[in-house]
Design a protein around this motif. Structure first.
Motif, short mmCIF file in Angstrom:
data_model
loop_
_atom_site.label_atom_id
_atom_site.label_comp_id
_atom_site.label_asym_id
_atom_site.label_seq_id
_atom_site.Cartn_x
_atom_site.Cartn_y
_atom_site.Cartn_z
N LYS A 65 -37.05 -9.45 -10.33
CA LYS A 65 -35.87 -8.75 -10.31
C LYS A 65 -35.24 -9.35 -11.62
CE LYS A 65 -31.88 -6.40 -9.29
NZ LYS A 65 -31.67 -5.13 -9.64
N ALA A 66 -34.63 -8.81 -12.74
CA ALA A 66 -33.95 -9.64 -13.66
C ALA A 66 -32.49 -9.64 -13.60
CB ALA A 66 -34.27 -8.70 -15.02
N LEU A 67 -31.89 -10.77 -13.61
CA LEU A 67 -30.59 -11.03 -13.50
C LEU A 67 -29.97 -11.68 -14.52
CD1 LEU A 67 -30.23 -12.33 -9.51
CD2 LEU A 67 -29.82 -10.25 -10.44
N SER A 68 -29.37 -10.85 -15.57
CA SER A 68 -28.97 -11.38 -16.80
C SER A 68 -27.49 -11.30 -16.69
CB SER A 68 -29.51 -10.58 -18.08
OG SER A 68 -28.60 -10.79 -19.25
N SER A 69 -26.94 -12.40 -16.99
CA SER A 69 -25.40 -12.36 -16.64
C SER A 69 -24.85 -11.83 -17.95
CB SER A 69 -24.91 -13.82 -16.68
OG SER A 69 -25.30 -14.68 -17.60
N GLY A 70 -25.49 -12.05 -18.98
CA GLY A 70 -24.70 -11.27 -20.37
C GLY A 70 -25.07 -9.80 -20.28
N GLU A 71 -26.09 -9.31 -19.80
CA GLU A 71 -26.15 -7.72 -19.51
C GLU A 71 -25.52 -7.35 -18.41
OE1 GLU A 71 -28.25 -5.55 -21.31
OE2 GLU A 71 -29.07 -7.12 -22.25
N ILE A 72 -25.05 -7.91 -17.46
CA ILE A 72 -24.20 -7.47 -16.49
C ILE A 72 -22.76 -7.43 -16.87
CG2 ILE A 72 -23.46 -8.08 -14.15
CD1 ILE A 72 -25.90 -9.44 -13.53
N PHE A 73 -22.35 -8.22 -17.73
CA PHE A 73 -21.33 -8.39 -18.28
C PHE A 73 -21.05 -7.14 -19.31
CE2 PHE A 73 -20.41 -13.12 -17.79
CZ PHE A 73 -19.40 -12.90 -16.82
N ARG A 74 -22.01 -6.87 -20.25
CA ARG A 74 -22.21 -5.73 -21.15
C ARG A 74 -21.94 -4.46 -20.43
NH1 ARG A 74 -24.95 -9.67 -24.03
NH2 ARG A 74 -26.80 -9.15 -23.21
N ARG A 75 -22.57 -4.16 -19.25
CA ARG A 75 -22.47 -2.97 -18.51
C ARG A 75 -20.96 -2.81 -17.91
NH1 ARG A 75 -27.93 -4.26 -16.42
NH2 ARG A 75 -27.15 -4.96 -14.62
N GLU A 76 -20.37 -4.00 -17.44
CA GLU A 76 -19.10 -3.69 -17.14
C GLU A 76 -18.13 -3.46 -18.26
OE1 GLU A 76 -17.85 -4.50 -13.73
OE2 GLU A 76 -19.68 -4.83 -13.00
N ILE A 77 -18.47 -3.98 -19.34
CA ILE A 77 -17.73 -3.59 -20.43
C ILE A 77 -17.69 -2.10 -20.82
CG2 ILE A 77 -17.58 -4.05 -23.14
CD1 ILE A 77 -18.26 -6.86 -22.51
N ASP A 78 -19.04 -1.55 -20.88
CA ASP A 78 -19.24 -0.37 -21.19
C ASP A 78 -18.44 0.77 -20.17
OD1 ASP A 78 -20.76 -0.76 -23.29
OD2 ASP A 78 -22.65 -0.48 -22.13
N ALA A 79 -18.54 0.13 -18.82
CA ALA A 79 -17.88 0.99 -17.69
C ALA A 79 -16.26 0.74 -17.76
CB ALA A 79 -18.45 0.60 -16.45
N GLN A 80 -15.63 -0.10 -18.68
CA GLN A 80 -14.46 -0.17 -18.73
C GLN A 80 -13.76 -0.98 -17.53
OE1 GLN A 80 -12.48 2.76 -20.91
NE2 GLN A 80 -13.82 2.61 -22.51
N THR A 81 -14.33 -1.70 -16.73
CA THR A 81 -14.06 -2.12 -15.33
C THR A 81 -12.85 -3.44 -15.91
OG1 THR A 81 -15.49 -3.89 -15.30
CG2 THR A 81 -16.02 -1.77 -14.17
N ASP A 82 -12.15 -3.82 -14.71
CA ASP A 82 -11.21 -5.16 -15.10
C ASP A 82 -12.15 -6.29 -15.50
OD1 ASP A 82 -9.16 -3.47 -14.47
OD2 ASP A 82 -8.67 -4.14 -12.42
N LEU A 83 -13.23 -6.54 -14.80
CA LEU A 83 -14.17 -7.53 -15.13
C LEU A 83 -14.65 -7.44 -16.64
CD1 LEU A 83 -15.80 -10.16 -14.69
CD2 LEU A 83 -17.43 -8.70 -13.45
N GLY A 84 -14.98 -6.18 -16.98
CA GLY A 84 -15.43 -5.93 -18.30
C GLY A 84 -14.48 -6.24 -19.40
N ARG A 85 -13.27 -5.83 -19.10
CA ARG A 85 -12.01 -6.21 -20.19
C ARG A 85 -11.86 -7.55 -20.27
NH1 ARG A 85 -10.37 -1.02 -18.75
NH2 ARG A 85 -9.70 -1.34 -16.79
#
Ligand code: AP5
Ligand code: MG
Length: 215
Positions: free
Chosen positions: A27-47
């Motif tokens: 299983k890939a766990l990429s912190s950068g990818e997870i952040f980019r998904r949060e940014i795309d989903a416009q969550t508080d964490l993403g912002r």
């Protein structure tokens, strides 16, 4: 198998992680990818994350550790094994990871430090493109797509990351030397560290990672 890939921006962590997922079922766990998904989903964490990522700075330890701990504790991840890409990136994060794995009664098989000269990194990041749909990584010269702007795998449109601008790349490199190079020394003291030459092609880099583990 449980692995960590550490290295400067653009060294090929994402490229090697994709090979390890495809060939070993990790299983890939990429912190950068997870952040980019949060940014795309416009969550508080993403912002929150976007404010740091766009300047090449690290997202604060607290939110990053919490985000990764949740994924590491997932039952499927425990079963499949994992490859961590981009985490830990500070000694504080490495200590937190030790604690999480200790609580889960798990160890690490290898910490892989992928190493190349800064000059190579600038060239690699300047030509990088990624697929918006499946995440496949391309390079305008080293790995061009068959059709311009489209992914070979899924036909998705390709994009250039917002942090792959010359000024931001230099800042990411500075942050790596200041904050993440000490993490390599941290794992050097535990005996799990494997240093590989990332200046070679993706397949040769993969062989260096996998042969000591497989043997
Ligand atoms: P993150 O997404 O982790 O970015 P990074 O570390 O800067 O690394 P990259 O993804 O840019 O490069 P890569 O090593 O994956 O290389 P790739 O395989 O794509 O983090 C982004 C941001 O999120 C950070 O700056 C920070 O703000 C934040 N963040 C993330 N994690 C965090 C944490 N733990 N704590 C705090 N903040 C955090 O390859 C690059 C290019 O080279 C591609 O075009 C590829 O085709 C080509 N290439 C790859 N390998 C080879 C090869 N062997 N030969 C020739 N070309 C190659
Ligand atoms: Mg990456």
């Amino acid at each position: 198998m449980r692995l960590i890939l550490i290295g400067p921006p653009g060294v090929g962590k994402g490229t090697q992680s994709a090979l390890l997922v495809e060939r070993l079922g990790l299983k890939a766990l990429s912190s950068g990818e997870i952040f980019r998904r949060e940014i795309d989903a416009q969550t508080d964490l993403g912002r929150l994350a976007q404010r740091y990522i766009d300047h090449g700075e690290l997202v604060p330890n607290g939110v990053t550790i919490e985000m990764m701990a949740k994924r590491l504790r997932d039952e499927e991840t425990r079963k499949s094994g994992f490859v961590l890409d981009g985490f830990p990136r500070t000694v504080r994060q490495a200590e937190a990871l030790d604690e999480i794995l200790f609580q889960m009664d798990l160890g690490l098989d290898r910490v892989v430090s992928i190493e190349v000269e800064d000059e190579t990194i600038i060239h690699r990041l300047a030509g990088r493109m990624g697929c918006t749909k499946c995440g496949e990584i391309y390079h305008s010269r080293n790995k061009p797509p068959m059709r311009e702007g489209l992914c070979d795998r899924c036909n998705g449109p390709l994009f250039v990351r917002s942090d792959d601008q010359p000024g931001t790349i230099m800042e990411r490199l500075r942050v790596f030397h200041e904050n993440t190079a000490p993490v390599v020394d941290y794992y050097g003291r535990t005996g799990t560290l494997l240093r590989v030459d990332g200046s070679l092609g993706p397949e040769e880099t993969y062989r260096q990672i996998i042969s000591p583990i497989a043997s």
